[in-house]
Design an enzyme around this catalytic site. Sequence first.
Site, PDB file in Angstrom:
ATOM      1  N   TYR A  77       0.825  -1.211   0.000  1.00 22.66           N
ATOM      2  CA  TYR A  77       0.000   0.000   0.000  1.00 22.66           C
ATOM      3  C   TYR A  77       0.858   1.260   0.000  1.00 22.66           C
ATOM      4  O   TYR A  77       0.581   2.212  -0.733  1.00 22.66           O
ATOM      5  CB  TYR A  77      -0.934   0.030   1.212  1.00 22.66           C
ATOM      6  CG  TYR A  77      -1.692   1.326   1.290  1.00 22.66           C
ATOM      7  CD1 TYR A  77      -2.747   1.591   0.408  1.00 22.66           C
ATOM      8  CD2 TYR A  77      -1.319   2.310   2.192  1.00 22.66           C
ATOM      9  CE1 TYR A  77      -3.415   2.794   0.445  1.00 22.66           C
ATOM     10  CE2 TYR A  77      -1.988   3.527   2.234  1.00 22.66           C
ATOM     11  CZ  TYR A  77      -3.036   3.756   1.364  1.00 22.66           C
ATOM     12  OH  TYR A  77      -3.689   4.967   1.392  1.00 22.66           O
ATOM     13  N   ALA A  99      16.581   4.635   3.334  1.00 22.89           N
ATOM     14  CA  ALA A  99      15.686   5.073   4.412  1.00 22.89           C
ATOM     15  C   ALA A  99      14.884   3.919   4.987  1.00 22.89           C
ATOM     16  O   ALA A  99      14.090   4.123   5.907  1.00 22.89           O
ATOM     17  CB  ALA A  99      14.737   6.162   3.897  1.00 22.89           C
ATOM     18  N   LYS A 114      18.898   8.420  18.041  1.00 18.21           N
ATOM     19  CA  LYS A 114      18.817   7.307  18.993  1.00 18.21           C
ATOM     20  C   LYS A 114      20.002   6.353  18.861  1.00 18.21           C
ATOM     21  O   LYS A 114      20.173   5.449  19.683  1.00 18.21           O
ATOM     22  CB  LYS A 114      17.490   6.566  18.808  1.00 18.21           C
ATOM     23  CG  LYS A 114      16.297   7.423  19.211  1.00 18.21           C
ATOM     24  CD  LYS A 114      14.981   6.766  18.898  1.00 18.21           C
ATOM     25  CE  LYS A 114      13.823   7.667  19.337  1.00 18.21           C
ATOM     26  NZ  LYS A 114      13.820   8.980  18.667  1.00 18.21           N
ATOM     27  N   ASN A 161      13.680  13.518  15.812  1.00 18.66           N
ATOM     28  CA  ASN A 161      12.297  13.278  15.420  1.00 18.66           C
ATOM     29  C   ASN A 161      11.852  14.279  14.366  1.00 18.66           C
ATOM     30  O   ASN A 161      12.245  15.452  14.398  1.00 18.66           O
ATOM     31  CB  ASN A 161      11.379  13.409  16.642  1.00 18.66           C
ATOM     32  CG  ASN A 161      11.728  12.401  17.716  1.00 18.66           C
ATOM     33  OD1 ASN A 161      11.251  11.281  17.709  1.00 18.66           O
ATOM     34  ND2 ASN A 161      12.576  12.803  18.646  1.00 18.66           N
TER      35      ASN A 161
END
Length: 643
Positions: free
Chosen positions: A332, A377, A423, A463
């Site tokens: 999708y 990515a 992170k 983020n």
Amino acid sequence: MVTNALLGNRMRLIANPLLALPRSLKRAIAIGVDVALCALTVWIAYYLRLSEWVPLNGRPMLAVGLSVALAIPVFAAFGLYRIVFRHAGADAIVSCAIACAVYALGYAALITAYGFELIPRTVGLMQPALLFIAVAASRGATSLLLGRQYRGIRAAHGKARALIYGAGSTGRQIAEAMAISDEMRIVGFIDDDNSLHNSQIRRRRVYAPHDLEMLVAEKGVTDVLLAIPTARRARRMEIIERLKSMELRVRILPGLMDLAHGTFQASDLREVTITDLLQRPPVPYDDGALHEHVTGNVIMVTGAGGSIGSELCRQIAAMKPRRLLLVERSEYALYAIHNELQAIGFEMSVPLLASVTDALRMDSILAAWRPHMIFHAAAYKHVPLVEHNPLEGLRNNVIGTAVIAELAARYDVRDFVLISTDKAVRPTNTMGASKRLAELVLQGLSQTEAAQRTCFSMVRFGNVLGSSGSVVPLFTRQIRKGGPITITHPDITRYFMTIPEAVQLVLQAGAMARGGEVFVLDMGDPVRIYDLACNMVRLSGLTVRDASHPEGDIEIRTVGLRPGEKLFEELLIGNSPMPTAHPRIMQATEHSLPWSRISEQLARLSEMIAAGDVSGARTLLQKNVVEFTPTSDIVDWVANGRA
């Protein structure tokens, strides 16, 4: 008609003063009405039982007292006094029914079981039913009376009362557009220009900024429309911060080109979002270097359907590559980004269903298309999910990176850019450690002959606003549901940037790379998540409910840190970042491991993943990512299920 008009006037005489009362007084009136209904229904229950009206003293008064003492706390517990009566509908009647059912159980049990003298047991059975009818009828009648009048008042004054901040040509265009719209009523202008104060524009007065609080109180202002497109960003943020503290909805304009072309409509105004507050000035970038790397070349993006991957595809497509290879394992997500690129007229994208962990599939793709540049990515990035599924996280984030990086060198891919994360710095969770190990894979390859054919680089950032798994969409959904907003810790902080800004910097870093660099993006100052939640509530025109404001709209609830979660994120392992030619991109000085050791460890990791050895995989991670300090025990669902 005269009779209807008189009736309407009388209803307004009753309803308008009630609507004007403060909420606390309205609740007190509701409690008083319910007390009276308790007494009335006890009296009626006595009549139905004895066929005569009895005075409410002695034992009947005891029955009334018991009813009040039980009913009011039960009704309060079920939220009957938090309901906005003018909007009471089927949900309110259901709440009344549930509350009255609970009350009936208690009241009937008390009257029938104890056996009070001169209080018939049937009173304990009939009175709760009568009370439900009376309470439901009172709510329905109030909704009919006040709701109709309230809607009439809103219709007469518009759906909202707004001030336009900025009395220039843009503000006048907004006033003209709103004049033919029923969305809101413009009650005046606010402007910083002293020469305009107390003048009138289109029969509306221009006020000074210090008049805002007075206007909110006297004119019932609910919205402010910002019409200051030429103001400095710092000034806009200053204005928004002040308006936010006054619990006003703030809306901003569409682009200036829409105004210039005369296509602006009232419906184009949008509310200020948290992205507007956190967004920084546009990123400067070198057009020439970017186009040299992208235009006319074959570019591959793995994880093309993700938040970062899809934005990479959009920005790369604008630079007209010869081909754009979209590699994505989600059918999708791949369909969505491919369809979006086709819709904007870009026909050079190739949708490729594939997982970067499938070496045969990736080999056939690179052999067929021979890309010049790969943006990697594809990754699992949700900290708790990877913590509970560590082997799959390692397979995708580490083994997948190694597979495609080695293939890139084999097929002479010119540039390979890994999208990494903050992170990865001193990680406390498997996701962060897996991304740091992926960085070590590329750093190791950069020290081999492969680096003569392929320039490997990494871009590390925090983020991004609006990405999947980001707190911003989560908080938005929670606010729409009426709360509570859930945060893991009141002091937790995170770095934020917008997706387009992050991707622009990724592209720029990729064009600057010479091989082996770990680039770190300037993320600005960290943001406390609690403050972020408060700002989002206020930007929605609501208030935060806490100990000092128990009447607020949205509660912010602390639920505790999740496995592997850190209070504070970092962008650097060392403390000596080097500047680059771009002011918003730094180069980290990080330790690396030789490729001989990395390749050996990758082989062992693959064996552990195949064997389901979670403990061994964690030990291997800690051995190679020396900064990895897990904050929780192994919480793998499969391993724990076996145990």
